[in-house]
Write a protein that holds these residues in place. Sequence first.
Motif: not given
Length: 144
Positions: A12, A16, A19-20, A23, A26, A29, A137-138, A140-142
């Motif tokens: 990413c 990007e 941002k993770l 945050d 979160k 999660q 997580r990268v 999952e999100v991106y």
Amino acid sequence: MASANTTEVFNCTRAEFFKLVSDYEKYPQFLPEVKSVKVTHNKGSHKEMEYQVSLIKTFKYRLKIHEKENELVEFEFIDGEVFKTMKGTWKLKDKEPGRCEVDYTVEATFGLLVPGPMAKTLVSVNLPIMMANFKKRVKEVYGK
């Protein structure tokens, strides 16, 4: 003092990943050891927050955060259980297009109830697990 450092490449951009990593609320999660994060003060790039973490036992602590958007997150222990001190950084650098290099460093001293060898194990064993969870997580999100 227990310390650990790792450098990983993520699929990413710096923006990007920033941002993770910034945050904070979160984190529960996707970081199983983090039970809750509550931002208690937010003044732009300066924040304070309370973490509840479960590693062997559940405990709380507060951190002071300083952010430099898309480049750096610095954290420092304010108060809480288990730790006497803790500080560290997330440093983000561009890699090839669409990828970033993340350098994570943490240093901590623990209270009397945590022997030195156990402290080093807690810091160093958790680090690869945390980084693997950020990679998931990268994805999952991106979707990368």
